[in-house]
Motif scaffolding. Sequence first.
Motif, PDB file in Angstrom:
ATOM      1  N   GLU A  95       0.852  -1.191   0.000  1.00 29.42           N
ATOM      2  CA  GLU A  95       0.000   0.000   0.000  1.00 29.42           C
ATOM      3  C   GLU A  95       0.890   1.244   0.000  1.00 29.42           C
ATOM      4  OE1 GLU A  95      -3.381   0.204  -0.137  1.00 29.42           O
ATOM      5  OE2 GLU A  95      -3.307  -1.953  -0.476  1.00 29.42           O
ATOM      6  N   GLU A  96       2.015   1.126   0.711  1.00 28.31           N
ATOM      7  CA  GLU A  96       2.976   2.214   0.820  1.00 28.31           C
ATOM      8  C   GLU A  96       4.316   1.583   1.164  1.00 28.31           C
ATOM      9  OE1 GLU A  96       3.698   5.807   3.960  1.00 28.31           O
ATOM     10  OE2 GLU A  96       1.646   5.482   3.274  1.00 28.31           O
ATOM     11  N   ARG A  97       5.391   2.109   0.565  1.00 28.96           N
ATOM     12  CA  ARG A  97       6.711   1.538   0.835  1.00 28.96           C
ATOM     13  C   ARG A  97       7.785   2.578   0.582  1.00 28.96           C
ATOM     14  NH1 ARG A  97       9.129  -3.565  -0.230  1.00 28.96           N
ATOM     15  NH2 ARG A  97       7.444  -4.382   1.024  1.00 28.96           N
ATOM     16  N   GLU A  98       8.743   2.648   1.468  1.00 29.64           N
ATOM     17  CA  GLU A  98       9.928   3.470   1.259  1.00 29.64           C
ATOM     18  C   GLU A  98      10.738   2.848   0.128  1.00 29.64           C
ATOM     19  OE1 GLU A  98      13.893   4.532   3.773  1.00 29.64           O
ATOM     20  OE2 GLU A  98      11.969   4.708   4.842  1.00 29.64           O
ATOM     21  N   LEU A  99      11.248   3.688  -0.757  1.00 29.52           N
ATOM     22  CA  LEU A  99      11.986   3.201  -1.922  1.00 29.52           C
ATOM     23  C   LEU A  99      13.487   3.346  -1.722  1.00 29.52           C
ATOM     24  CD1 LEU A  99       9.779   4.785  -4.715  1.00 29.52           C
ATOM     25  CD2 LEU A  99       9.884   2.367  -4.072  1.00 29.52           C
ATOM     26  N   GLU A 100      14.219   2.400  -2.297  1.00 35.65           N
ATOM     27  CA  GLU A 100      15.672   2.449  -2.295  1.00 35.65           C
ATOM     28  C   GLU A 100      16.157   2.372  -3.738  1.00 35.65           C
ATOM     29  OE1 GLU A 100      17.396  -0.470   0.266  1.00 35.65           O
ATOM     30  OE2 GLU A 100      16.038   0.022   1.913  1.00 35.65           O
ATOM     31  N   HIS A 101      17.368   2.825  -3.950  1.00 36.11           N
ATOM     32  CA  HIS A 101      17.971   2.801  -5.283  1.00 36.11           C
ATOM     33  C   HIS A 101      17.910   1.390  -5.865  1.00 36.11           C
ATOM     34  CE1 HIS A 101      20.715   3.884  -8.519  1.00 36.11           C
ATOM     35  NE2 HIS A 101      21.382   2.777  -8.252  1.00 36.11           N
ATOM     36  N   GLY A 102      17.374   1.284  -7.095  1.00 36.27           N
ATOM     37  CA  GLY A 102      17.308   0.000  -7.793  1.00 36.27           C
ATOM     38  C   GLY A 102      16.038  -0.790  -7.565  1.00 36.27           C
ATOM     39  N   ASP A 103      15.130  -0.314  -6.713  1.00 36.68           N
ATOM     40  CA  ASP A 103      13.886  -1.048  -6.475  1.00 36.68           C
ATOM     41  C   ASP A 103      13.103  -1.210  -7.779  1.00 36.68           C
ATOM     42  OD1 ASP A 103      14.260  -1.503  -3.798  1.00 36.68           O
ATOM     43  OD2 ASP A 103      12.919   0.096  -3.120  1.00 36.68           O
ATOM     44  N   ARG A 104      12.405  -2.342  -7.878  1.00 34.73           N
ATOM     45  CA  ARG A 104      11.580  -2.671  -9.043  1.00 34.73           C
ATOM     46  C   ARG A 104      10.123  -2.425  -8.650  1.00 34.73           C
ATOM     47  NH1 ARG A 104      12.183  -6.822 -13.311  1.00 34.73           N
ATOM     48  NH2 ARG A 104      10.125  -7.630 -13.783  1.00 34.73           N
ATOM     49  N   ILE A 105       9.445  -1.560  -9.419  1.00 36.80           N
ATOM     50  CA  ILE A 105       8.055  -1.190  -9.135  1.00 36.80           C
ATOM     51  C   ILE A 105       7.183  -1.665 -10.286  1.00 36.80           C
ATOM     52  CG2 ILE A 105       6.455   0.711  -8.678  1.00 36.80           C
ATOM     53  CD1 ILE A 105       8.912   2.368  -7.827  1.00 36.80           C
ATOM     54  N   VAL A 106       6.081  -2.352  -9.965  1.00 34.39           N
ATOM     55  CA  VAL A 106       5.135  -2.803 -10.978  1.00 34.39           C
ATOM     56  C   VAL A 106       3.824  -2.049 -10.784  1.00 34.39           C
ATOM     57  CG1 VAL A 106       3.865  -4.755 -11.940  1.00 34.39           C
ATOM     58  CG2 VAL A 106       6.199  -5.091 -11.074  1.00 34.39           C
ATOM     59  N   LEU A 107       3.406  -1.349 -11.858  1.00 33.49           N
ATOM     60  CA  LEU A 107       2.123  -0.639 -11.903  1.00 33.49           C
ATOM     61  C   LEU A 107       1.430  -1.096 -13.170  1.00 33.49           C
ATOM     62  CD1 LEU A 107       3.424   2.988 -11.157  1.00 33.49           C
ATOM     63  CD2 LEU A 107       2.635   1.299  -9.500  1.00 33.49           C
ATOM     64  N   GLY A 108       0.333  -1.838 -13.058  1.00 31.74           N
ATOM     65  CA  GLY A 108      -0.344  -2.383 -14.229  1.00 31.74           C
ATOM     66  C   GLY A 108       0.578  -3.336 -14.960  1.00 31.74           C
ATOM     67  N   MET A 109       0.703  -3.165 -16.276  1.00 28.20           N
ATOM     68  CA  MET A 109       1.608  -3.996 -17.070  1.00 28.20           C
ATOM     69  C   MET A 109       3.010  -3.396 -17.154  1.00 28.20           C
ATOM     70  SD  MET A 109      -0.814  -5.325 -20.227  1.00 28.20           S
ATOM     71  CE  MET A 109      -0.752  -3.752 -21.046  1.00 28.20           C
ATOM     72  N   HIS A 110       3.205  -2.231 -16.567  1.00 31.64           N
ATOM     73  CA  HIS A 110       4.506  -1.555 -16.623  1.00 31.64           C
ATOM     74  C   HIS A 110       5.389  -1.946 -15.444  1.00 31.64           C
ATOM     75  CE1 HIS A 110       2.800   0.929 -19.775  1.00 31.64           C
ATOM     76  NE2 HIS A 110       4.010   1.458 -19.958  1.00 31.64           N
ATOM     77  N   VAL A 111       6.654  -2.138 -15.758  1.00 33.73           N
ATOM     78  CA  VAL A 111       7.668  -2.409 -14.740  1.00 33.73           C
ATOM     79  C   VAL A 111       8.692  -1.287 -14.820  1.00 33.73           C
ATOM     80  CG1 VAL A 111       9.422  -4.018 -13.911  1.00 33.73           C
ATOM     81  CG2 VAL A 111       7.314  -4.895 -14.958  1.00 33.73           C
ATOM     82  N   PHE A 112       9.021  -0.730 -13.659  1.00 38.57           N
ATOM     83  CA  PHE A 112       9.970   0.377 -13.564  1.00 38.57           C
ATOM     84  C   PHE A 112      11.093   0.010 -12.602  1.00 38.57           C
ATOM     85  CE2 PHE A 112       5.702   2.071 -14.139  1.00 38.57           C
ATOM     86  CZ  PHE A 112       5.835   2.961 -15.178  1.00 38.57           C
ATOM     87  N   ARG A 113      12.235   0.647 -12.797  1.00 40.80           N
ATOM     88  CA  ARG A 113      13.317   0.660 -11.808  1.00 40.80           C
ATOM     89  C   ARG A 113      13.425   2.096 -11.342  1.00 40.80           C
ATOM     90  NH1 ARG A 113      15.605  -4.059  -9.703  1.00 40.80           N
ATOM     91  NH2 ARG A 113      15.649  -5.560 -11.375  1.00 40.80           N
ATOM     92  N   VAL A 114      13.594   2.279 -10.053  1.00 39.73           N
ATOM     93  CA  VAL A 114      13.771   3.625  -9.532  1.00 39.73           C
ATOM     94  C   VAL A 114      15.251   3.825  -9.216  1.00 39.73           C
ATOM     95  CG1 VAL A 114      13.224   3.015  -7.121  1.00 39.73           C
ATOM     96  CG2 VAL A 114      12.940   5.358  -7.894  1.00 39.73           C
ATOM     97  N   LEU A 115      15.778   4.917  -9.719  1.00 45.43           N
ATOM     98  CA  LEU A 115      17.171   5.283  -9.471  1.00 45.43           C
ATOM     99  C   LEU A 115      17.167   6.488  -8.543  1.00 45.43           C
ATOM    100  CD1 LEU A 115      18.492   5.077 -13.148  1.00 45.43           C
ATOM    101  CD2 LEU A 115      18.342   3.248 -11.433  1.00 45.43           C
ATOM    102  N   ILE A 116      17.800   6.346  -7.388  1.00 45.94           N
ATOM    103  CA  ILE A 116      17.833   7.416  -6.389  1.00 45.94           C
ATOM    104  C   ILE A 116      19.284   7.709  -6.067  1.00 45.94           C
ATOM    105  CG2 ILE A 116      17.188   8.114  -4.055  1.00 45.94           C
ATOM    106  CD1 ILE A 116      14.855   6.087  -4.253  1.00 45.94           C
ATOM    107  N   GLU A 117      19.642   8.971  -6.217  1.00 47.59           N
ATOM    108  CA  GLU A 117      21.022   9.355  -5.975  1.00 47.59           C
ATOM    109  C   GLU A 117      21.078  10.642  -5.157  1.00 47.59           C
ATOM    110  OE1 GLU A 117      23.294   7.950  -9.935  1.00 47.59           O
ATOM    111  OE2 GLU A 117      21.823   9.562 -10.203  1.00 47.59           O
ATOM    112  N   LYS A 118      21.987  10.665  -4.222  1.00 43.14           N
ATOM    113  CA  LYS A 118      22.222  11.887  -3.456  1.00 43.14           C
ATOM    114  C   LYS A 118      23.163  12.760  -4.270  1.00 43.14           C
ATOM    115  CE  LYS A 118      22.862  13.798   0.943  1.00 43.14           C
ATOM    116  NZ  LYS A 118      21.837  14.722   1.276  1.00 43.14           N
TER     117      LYS A 118
END
Length: 131
Positions: A95-118
Amino acid sequence: MQDGRTIERRRNGSGLEDFAHWAATLVVVRGGAEGSEHELARRRVVVGRGPGVDLAFSDPEMSQQHAAIEFEHGVFRVVDLGSTNGVCVNGERVEERELEHGDRIVLGMHVFRVLIEKRDAMPRVYVLSES
């Protein structure tokens, strides 16, 4: 602890770490336009198939306003906005999640990687005269 070696970390006066010190990007891994990158340039970005979203994708399994990616208290997190098919992070429905660099997120048929950099330094700001 006041042992002379411990440094107390203080956040800015608002109690929130400054958003400008971070860079976050969503990279499409699957679902269409693979490899495209979407910079998260605001503290809250709504993802869905629209209308009224910040990042719109043509995906019949994605809700109109599927999820939000937010920056708050020095961290990025994803929040399900009541979507029909849910949000998965690294294979787990959330329902809610803290994200870290490289996490894989699935929304519908789409798959994303999140890149987080300081960011080491603040982005440059240029003032240009009209002459």
